[in-house]
Design a protein around this motif. Structure first.
Motif, PDB file in Angstrom:
ATOM      1  N   GLY A 350       0.810  -1.211   0.000  1.00 36.19           N
ATOM      2  CA  GLY A 350       0.000   0.000   0.000  1.00 36.19           C
ATOM      3  C   GLY A 350       0.843   1.259   0.000  1.00 36.19           C
ATOM      4  N   PHE A 351       0.476   2.174  -0.894  1.00 34.15           N
ATOM      5  CA  PHE A 351       1.009   3.535  -0.866  1.00 34.15           C
ATOM      6  C   PHE A 351      -0.173   4.401  -0.467  1.00 34.15           C
ATOM      7  N   TYR A 352       0.016   5.196   0.562  1.00 30.64           N
ATOM      8  CA  TYR A 352      -1.130   5.894   1.140  1.00 30.64           C
ATOM      9  C   TYR A 352      -1.005   7.387   0.917  1.00 30.64           C
ATOM     10  N   GLY A 353      -2.074   7.983   0.452  1.00 29.89           N
ATOM     11  CA  GLY A 353      -2.039   9.429   0.374  1.00 29.89           C
ATOM     12  C   GLY A 353      -2.935  10.038  -0.664  1.00 29.89           C
ATOM     13  N   THR A 354      -2.459  11.104  -1.231  1.00 31.24           N
ATOM     14  CA  THR A 354      -3.285  12.083  -1.924  1.00 31.24           C
ATOM     15  C   THR A 354      -4.070  11.488  -3.082  1.00 31.24           C
ATOM     16  N   GLU A 355      -5.261  12.050  -3.249  1.00 28.76           N
ATOM     17  CA  GLU A 355      -6.135  11.602  -4.322  1.00 28.76           C
ATOM     18  C   GLU A 355      -5.727  12.207  -5.662  1.00 28.76           C
ATOM     19  N   LYS A 376       3.055  -5.606  -6.339  1.00 28.86           N
ATOM     20  CA  LYS A 376       1.648  -5.242  -6.550  1.00 28.86           C
ATOM     21  C   LYS A 376       1.389  -3.897  -5.900  1.00 28.86           C
ATOM     22  N   PHE A 377       1.352  -2.895  -6.747  1.00 30.92           N
ATOM     23  CA  PHE A 377       1.199  -1.517  -6.268  1.00 30.92           C
ATOM     24  C   PHE A 377      -0.261  -1.235  -5.980  1.00 30.92           C
ATOM     25  N   GLN A 378      -0.510  -0.631  -4.836  1.00 35.29           N
ATOM     26  CA  GLN A 378      -1.886  -0.278  -4.501  1.00 35.29           C
ATOM     27  C   GLN A 378      -1.903   1.138  -3.933  1.00 35.29           C
ATOM     28  N   HIS A 379      -2.712   1.977  -4.530  1.00 31.52           N
ATOM     29  CA  HIS A 379      -2.832   3.356  -4.058  1.00 31.52           C
ATOM     30  C   HIS A 379      -4.064   3.462  -3.178  1.00 31.52           C
ATOM     31  N   ASN A 380      -3.850   3.766  -1.916  1.00 32.85           N
ATOM     32  CA  ASN A 380      -4.965   3.924  -0.981  1.00 32.85           C
ATOM     33  C   ASN A 380      -5.135   5.401  -0.695  1.00 32.85           C
ATOM     34  N   GLN A 381      -6.309   5.916  -1.037  1.00 31.01           N
ATOM     35  CA  GLN A 381      -6.490   7.357  -0.943  1.00 31.01           C
ATOM     36  C   GLN A 381      -6.866   7.763   0.467  1.00 31.01           C
ATOM     37  N   MET A 382      -6.148   8.722   0.977  1.00 28.61           N
ATOM     38  CA  MET A 382      -6.491   9.327   2.270  1.00 28.61           C
ATOM     39  C   MET A 382      -5.798  10.682   2.321  1.00 28.61           C
ATOM     40  N   ALA A 386      -2.539  11.881   7.013  1.00 30.11           N
ATOM     41  CA  ALA A 386      -2.780  10.530   7.529  1.00 30.11           C
ATOM     42  C   ALA A 386      -1.876   9.522   6.829  1.00 30.11           C
ATOM     43  N   GLY A 387      -1.713   9.674   5.522  1.00 34.62           N
ATOM     44  CA  GLY A 387      -0.839   8.770   4.781  1.00 34.62           C
ATOM     45  C   GLY A 387       0.592   8.856   5.274  1.00 34.62           C
ATOM     46  N   PHE A 388       1.016  10.084   5.545  1.00 32.60           N
ATOM     47  CA  PHE A 388       2.389  10.285   5.990  1.00 32.60           C
ATOM     48  C   PHE A 388       2.604   9.644   7.364  1.00 32.60           C
ATOM     49  N   THR A 389       1.641   9.836   8.242  1.00 33.23           N
ATOM     50  CA  THR A 389       1.755   9.235   9.577  1.00 33.23           C
ATOM     51  C   THR A 389       1.824   7.725   9.482  1.00 33.23           C
ATOM     52  N   LEU A 390       0.976   7.184   8.607  1.00 32.90           N
ATOM     53  CA  LEU A 390       0.955   5.734   8.435  1.00 32.90           C
ATOM     54  C   LEU A 390       2.310   5.243   7.938  1.00 32.90           C
ATOM     55  N   MET A 391       2.882   5.983   6.998  1.00 32.85           N
ATOM     56  CA  MET A 391       4.189   5.604   6.480  1.00 32.85           C
ATOM     57  C   MET A 391       5.237   5.688   7.584  1.00 32.85           C
ATOM     58  N   GLU A 392       5.173   6.728   8.395  1.00 33.21           N
ATOM     59  CA  GLU A 392       6.197   6.912   9.420  1.00 33.21           C
ATOM     60  C   GLU A 392       6.160   5.825  10.476  1.00 33.21           C
ATOM     61  N   ASN A 393       4.965   5.389  10.852  1.00 39.20           N
ATOM     62  CA  ASN A 393       4.939   4.380  11.907  1.00 39.20           C
ATOM     63  C   ASN A 393       4.915   2.963  11.366  1.00 39.20           C
ATOM     64  N   GLY A 394       5.215   2.818  10.095  1.00 37.30           N
ATOM     65  CA  GLY A 394       5.390   1.476   9.561  1.00 37.30           C
ATOM     66  C   GLY A 394       4.139   0.856   9.003  1.00 37.30           C
ATOM     67  N   GLY A 395       3.015   1.537   9.035  1.00 37.86           N
ATOM     68  CA  GLY A 395       1.783   0.980   8.502  1.00 37.86           C
ATOM     69  C   GLY A 395       1.754   0.942   6.988  1.00 37.86           C
ATOM     70  N   GLY A 396       2.513   1.749   6.332  1.00 39.82           N
ATOM     71  CA  GLY A 396       2.541   1.773   4.876  1.00 39.82           C
ATOM     72  C   GLY A 396       3.970   1.887   4.397  1.00 39.82           C
ATOM     73  N   ALA A 398       5.030   3.526   1.774  1.00 39.15           N
ATOM     74  CA  ALA A 398       5.353   4.890   1.381  1.00 39.15           C
ATOM     75  C   ALA A 398       4.083   5.714   1.423  1.00 39.15           C
ATOM     76  N   ALA A 399       4.273   7.029   1.466  1.00 40.33           N
ATOM     77  CA  ALA A 399       3.134   7.934   1.451  1.00 40.33           C
ATOM     78  C   ALA A 399       3.170   8.740   0.167  1.00 40.33           C
ATOM     79  N   LEU A 400       2.025   9.179  -0.285  1.00 45.97           N
ATOM     80  CA  LEU A 400       1.935  10.037  -1.456  1.00 45.97           C
ATOM     81  C   LEU A 400       1.401  11.378  -0.973  1.00 45.97           C
ATOM     82  N   VAL A 401       2.249  12.365  -0.980  1.00 43.39           N
ATOM     83  CA  VAL A 401       1.882  13.655  -0.416  1.00 43.39           C
ATOM     84  C   VAL A 401       2.254  14.755  -1.404  1.00 43.39           C
ATOM     85  N   SER A 402       1.763  15.950  -1.167  1.00 40.67           N
ATOM     86  CA  SER A 402       2.074  17.052  -2.077  1.00 40.67           C
ATOM     87  C   SER A 402       2.813  18.194  -1.403  1.00 40.67           C
ATOM     88  N   SER A 403       3.186  18.021  -0.160  1.00 39.58           N
ATOM     89  CA  SER A 403       3.992  19.065   0.466  1.00 39.58           C
ATOM     90  C   SER A 403       4.757  18.429   1.612  1.00 39.58           C
TER      91      SER A 403
END
Lengths: 864, 312
Positions: A350-355, A376-382, A386-396, A398-403
């Motif tokens: 899972g890659f978590y972040g921006t829509e 298997k790439f999966q984009h989870n929108q949030m 939230a995506g960044f936090t998830l990435m930082e604590n190991g839940g994802g 990588a995160a997809l962010v814009s800033s």
């Protein structure tokens, strides 16, 4: 000139991008503001020319020929389409239409003369193996009246004299043999009346007789989820016309059943009128009906839906003489969104972040999951945060962010530029008097500020709001908007008081509000200063702190009204109008359907006898007005219109590849591995840069990331920035709405940064400067509580480490079985526990000795 | 701190001195013992107090606590046995603190203990405790049990002697599961591999000491990981977090008011003893006061123990 050199640089960089941008240059299609990179008029995806002529047999058997029309139909995109995507279909040389309907879609478009019927059908003209033959029975219509003529008197049975029809089609009842019985179609076969059925054959093979509403496929039910897409479009007096046609995949319309395996077509039939066979003598009513040439003059309107001449109406599109005039545009569909879940059994990463990346991820993911050597790439929108936090604590991974996001952990995080895109203020606005859709809308930051601060009154209900009673009801009545966008209807609609926006946190909102606050006029307005027409900010929002990642709903005004329903359901009126949603996709669909999310409908529910509040209905065609915050990917995918946003004062810029590139050239690189920043102050000096330009970054930890994940993230960054940047509609390609990242040109800096971060993440060796404190790489007893022992990928491990954390819930999550490098057990110790017992014993011993000592050593001398 | 425990004996010396003065006819008179005064008196009193308090607590932790633990286990066993038999034993996710939730048998250590819910220091006096935000032992997920290593029956004292492959048998409301020990884990050792789906993981946590007095110095946390391939389903809805006082090596600061009350009761008892001694004979006072004071001291020490780390 201010910014002259900068502009020159931008121009040079833009030119450096080469032919792509030249192609995308918007001067070719007349609508200079269309953000339509794919609408390159020089080479449309489909183009065909045909000569169409109507022929009527005279009583003596000779032929009377009507003028011939040489019609050319073009379509801008025909391959790898997705559900609900809109494609532009244009034609020229057709017969001008008459009796224009206000709403050309579905049943309401039937009362027109000489329109162009456009439908989506299953099958192709020359079917190959496994393909279906295209025929009227596989063409979709949302109502039976569009395909069948039931119980018509002789004067309304013009089709029975169609020159090209075979004898059975000229019978009194035709279309389905045998005709369904009276139990199925009670009105079909009535003596003295003519009936023609065009049944619908579903993808499953089931035949729907289409003789009344309940004999249609389920997707054609009244109040179906999606409005009718097929239409009878209007040709102007020059013989030209253009529509955005929405295609439906089998996700939206299972009966039609178009998908990546089933060949489908868009059928375009310019109606030229029925060709007629030799009339009987004397001519019957139906002979005369066949020869009619229309009641309306070309270019006229038929807003009262008066009757039209059947022979030249869209109702006879299926007749042989009209069907043979069709233009068949073969279309193919891309893989459905769930293709990877079905075709690839591996666990997704899972890659978590921006829509903002949603449309790109839709095309990218099959390029990963269908290859064994990729993951298997999966984009989870949030939300980005939230995506960044998830990435930082190991839940994802990588995160997809814009800033740049606030880091809470200790591991350095690298930001790899992955896509250049942005947001847009999408709109659907009809010009008054059925003059078509507005194609240029100009928006200033202050207008957005007015919309976001709920400073329009909405309707008379809002007039009671304290402190702003003299404000305009909605944006269409705001003199500032009228001056920028003249010629629009000023009739108030509640939806004109709001910009449909996001309710949750997003970098999109942050950048939008950043753009707003860099405008002095908008800033003053929010601070409480009235604009030159006397409009003031909603007092509840006065002094609102912007930019922010979230627009709060601060209003608390509940109108007092005599309306019983509103008394039963008291609610904050402006919040009902604003009604923000959680995803940009929902805003896009609301625009697509012209269905505002305004929740002010208040009515009595007859079943329960209770009053209830709900969403207002879809807007009627011809008086649509709606604004919404959307992503550029959605704008292109769904053919939405994007407003021109103010860059330099007085300069309005639409999103396009060139305006995105101009904004990218203004971006300043961040510190090593950190994001680039777009200073809106710089945008305000540019006349070309689009203020809504945003870069999507893949953010991943450069330390303590599980090696397998690190390799996947690095692979994703490398693939996404190389083959993922080829523009196109196919798997792995970059959809429209994104500016390709290239090794050279204006995006060179972004490209290089992405490669650096890919290396740093892949090898888990961050650049030295990003390491905060080299002395503390591992966790020990002194670890601060908010720096959790990094548990890579599997937040699964158990609680002992948790035991020292104040909030350690041990969520046992399953993971695959490959051995994983696990972190060390943290030290938990207690000196009290270690020393207490010996000390107690020692204390007891010493005490006893001391007592004994005083008794036996101190006393004797006293006694003596 | 614990003044009262020692007041009774120290007061005795001056009292005897007073008593011998006026009324003591029959005894063959030995040389009169002059009471201690000055520094030696203070030293002697203080030392006596120190000795009594230290030894009392020491004895309570090691011996009386053992007694208390045995009794509690006996009662809990009966209760849990009845609940399992009548199918009323708890299966989670939320169980009242202190209720028996499982029976743990470790054949290699000849250990059989009833596990109670909760891991605060007070809960662990009666036996091993189950960490409340984890699944019950045997259910799918990771379950954590903590137990004392040196005091109150020291149920988990021998835990470090377990070898990989040893079995741990757990009886819960849903049935019996046998875990296989993966190994003993100390500070710095890598955590075990992520748990696979469908597997029950059990972590026994306690403390151990080092050196010659290892049995008396349980200062470092130590864990034993075990797994069972076949797990019971775990109900959803467990608490997400537990209070600070139930973490490993934590103590319950919340008992300070209770402790103050107990100490006040001891002081009161002491005053009563003094006043009783002025009216009644020493034998009578001894007879009446000893059980009361001992009981009070016992209760007070039990409260005091809750201020100490939970697994010592």
């Amino acid at each position: 000139m201010r910014g002259g050199t900068r502009r020159a640089t931008a121009v040079a960089l833009v030119l450096g991008l080469g032919s792509v941008l030249v192609l995308a240059g918007s001067s070719s299609t007349g609508s200079a503001v269309e953000p339509d990179a794919r609408a390159s008029a020089s080479a449309p995806a489909y183009s065909e020319t045909k000569t169409l002529q109507r022929v009527v047999t005279k009583a003596d058997g000779s032929l009377q020929e009507f003028p011939a029309y040489t019609v050319t139909v073009t379509a801008d995109q025909t391959t790898d389409l997705r559900g609900r995507q809109r494609i532009r279909i244009a034609w020229k040389g057709a017969q001008p239409s008459g009796g224009r309907a206000s709403n050309p879609f579905g049943e309401s478009g039937l009362a027109q003369e000489y329109p162009v019927v456009i439908m989506q059908c299953r099958g192709v003209d020359d079917p190959g193996r496994g393909e279906e033959q295209l025929r009227p029975e596989t063409c979709w219509t949302a109502s039976f009246a569009q395909r069948s003529q039931i119980t018509r008197s002789d004067g309304e049975a013009a089709w029975r004299h169609d020159l090209d029809a075979d004898e059975t089609a000229k019978g009194r009842v035709s279309g389905l043999d045998p005709l369904p019985g009276a139990d199925v179609c009670p009105t079909a076969d009535i003596a003295g009346y003519s009936t023609r059925l065009t049944p619908f054959v579903a993808a499953s093979g089931r035949v729907f007789p289409a003789c009344q509403a309940d004999q249609m496929p389920p997707e054609a039910a009244v109040g179906a989820a999606f409005p009718a897409a097929e239409l009878a479009a209007f040709t102007d007096l020059d013989g030209r016309g253009e529509v955005q046609f929405e295609v439906r995949s089998d996700v939206e319309n299972e009966s039609l059943g178009c998908n990546h395996e089933t060949a489908c077509s868009i059928v375009v039939i310019p109606i030229v009128g029925l060709s007629c066979d030799q009339p009987s003598s004397p001519p019957t009513a139906s002979d005369n009906a066949c020869r009619r040439t229309g009641r309306f003059v070309p270019g006229s309107g038929n807003f009262a839906s008066e009757g039209v001449d059947q022979a030249v109406s869209p109702t006879v599109w299926w007749s042989a003489s009209q069907w043979r005039n069709r233009f068949t545009i073969p279309i193919t569909f891309g893989l459905p969104p769930d293709a990877c879940d079905i075709l690839d059994p591996r666990a997704p990463t899972g890659f978590y972040g921006t829509e903002l990346l949603a449309q790109a991820a839709l095309q990218w993911s099959p390029a990963y999951c269908l290859r064994k050597d990729r993951f298997k790439f999966q984009h989870n929108q949030m939300s980005d945060e939230a995506g960044f936090t998830l990435m930082e604590n190991g839940g994802g991974a990588a995160a997809l962010v814009s800033s740049e996001q606030t880091r809470v952990g200790t591991d350095p995080v690298g930001y790899a530029p992955t896509a250049v895109t942005g947001f847009a203020i999408g709109y659907v606005v009809d010009k008054p008097d059925n003059a078509g859709e507005l194609s240029t809308l100009r928006i200033t930051p202050r207008l957005v500020a007015k919309l976001l601060t709920q400073s329009y009154l909405g309707s008379d209900l809002g007039r009671g709001h304290p402190g702003m009673a003299d404000n305009p009801l909605s944006i269409m009545q705001d003199p500032e908007f009228v001056r920028l966008n003249p010629g629009l209807s000023r009739i108030n609609q509640e939806v004109g008081a709001t910009l449909l926006s996001l309710s949750n946190q997003s970098d999109v909102i942050r950048q939008l509000t950043d753009w707003v606050t860099h405008d002095p006029a908008a800033r003053k307005f929010i601070a409480g200063e009235p604009d030159q027409w006397g409009m003031v900010v909603n007092p509840n929002y006065e002094g609102l702190a912007l930019p922010a990642a979230e627009i709060p709903l601060l209003d608390d005004f509940v109108p007092e009204t005599g309306n019983t329903c509103r008394q039963e359901n008291p609610a904050v009126y402006f919040n009902q109008i604003a009604a923000p949603v959680t995803t940009l996709r929902r805003i896009s669909e609301a625009l697509l359907d012209a269905h505002p999310n305004v929740q002010t409908r208040c009515e009595l529910d007859a079943d329960t006898g209770l009053y209830k509040v709900g969403r207002i209905g879809r807007q009627s065609y011809g008086s649509r007005f709606m604004l919404g915050l959307v992503s550029l990917g959605d704008v292109e995918r769904y053919g939405l219109k994007a407003a021109a946003l103010q860059a330099a004062p007085g300069k309005f810029v639409v999103p396009s590849e060139s305006s995105l590139a101009a904004a990218v050239s203004l971006m300043e690189p961040g510190e090593e591995t950190l994001p680039f920043t777009l200073d809106q102050a710089a945008v305000r000096t540019s006349s070309k840069a689009y203020p809504g330009t945003m870069v999507v970054y893949t953010a991943a930890r450069m330390q303590n990331l599980d090696p397998a994940d690190a390799a996947k993230v690095a692979q994703f960054i490398r693939v996404a920035t190389s083959e993922g940047q080829r523009p196109g509609p196919g798997n792995g390609q970059l959809p429209a709405g994104y500016l390709p990242l290239r090794r050279t040109g204006v995006t060179a800096g972004l490209y290089a940064a992405a490669q650096d971060v890919a290396t740093a993440v892949g090898t888990q060796t961050p650049p030295a400067s990003t390491l905060p404190d080299p002395g503390q790489p591992t966790t020990g007893p002194g670890t601060s509580p908010e720096a959790p022992t990094t548990v890579p990928d599997a937040p699964a491990v158990e609680e002992p480490p948790v035991a020292e954390e104040p909030t350690g819930a041990p969520p046992p999550v399953e993971e695959d079985t490959a051995p994983v490098a696990m972190p060390a057990t943290t030290a938990i110790s207690s000196r009290t526990a270690g020393l207490l017992l010996p000390l107690l014993f020692l204390g007891g011993l010493l005490g006893s000795l001391a007592v004994a000592g005083t008794r036996f050593l101190v006393r004797p001398p006293r006694q003596g | 701190m614990t003044l009262p425990g020692r007041t009774a004996p120290t007061r005795r010396a001056p009292k005897q001195a007073k008593a011998t003065g006026p009324a003591r006819p029959p005894k063959p008179p030995r040389a009169p013992r002059p009471p201690l005064t000055g520094t030696p008196a203070v030293t002697s009193s203080a030392a006596t107090m120190l000795a009594v308090v230290c030894l009392w607590v020491f004895v309570q932790l090691l011996l009386l606590g053992d007694l208390e633990h045995e009794r509690a286990q006996d009662l809990l066993y009966g209760q849990f046995r009845t609940e399992v038999a009548s199918a009323t034993a708890p299966v989670g996710p939320v169980v009242p603190v202190g209720d028996p939730v499982a029976l743990v048998r470790i054949p290699a250590l000849d250990l059989e203990e009833v596990v109670v819910e909760g891991t605060a220091s007070g809960d662990l006096r009666v036996g091993p405790g189950h960490q409340r935000n984890t699944v019950l032992p045997g259910q799918e997920g990771t379950s954590v049990l903590m137990g004392r290593a040196a005091t109150y029956g020291r149920p988990f004292a021998g835990l470090t002697g377990l070898e990989p492959g040893d079995t741990i048998e757990v009886v819960v409301a849903q049935g019996t599961r046998t875990f296989t020990v993966l190994g003993v884990r100390r500070t710095g050792d890598p955590l075990p591999q992520p748990r696979e789906a469908g597997v029950a993981r059990l972590v026994l946590a306690t403390a151990e000491g080092q050196g010659r007095l290892a049995g008396l110095t349980p200062g470092e946390a130590v864990y034993v990981d075990a797994e069972a391939d076949d797990a019971f389903p775990a109900p959803a809805g467990r608490p997400a977090a537990i209070p600070e006082s139930e973490q490993l090596m934590a103590s319950e600061a919340s008992v300070l008011p209770l402790l103050a009350t107990c100490l006040a009761a001891l002081v009161l008892a002491t005053l009563l003893v003094i006043s009783a001694r002025q009216r009644w004979s020493a034998v009578l006072v001894w007879l009446l006061a000893s059980p009361v004071v001992i009981a009070l001291a016992w209760v007070t020490t039990d409260v005091l123990v809750r201020l100490l780390p939970n697994v010592m």
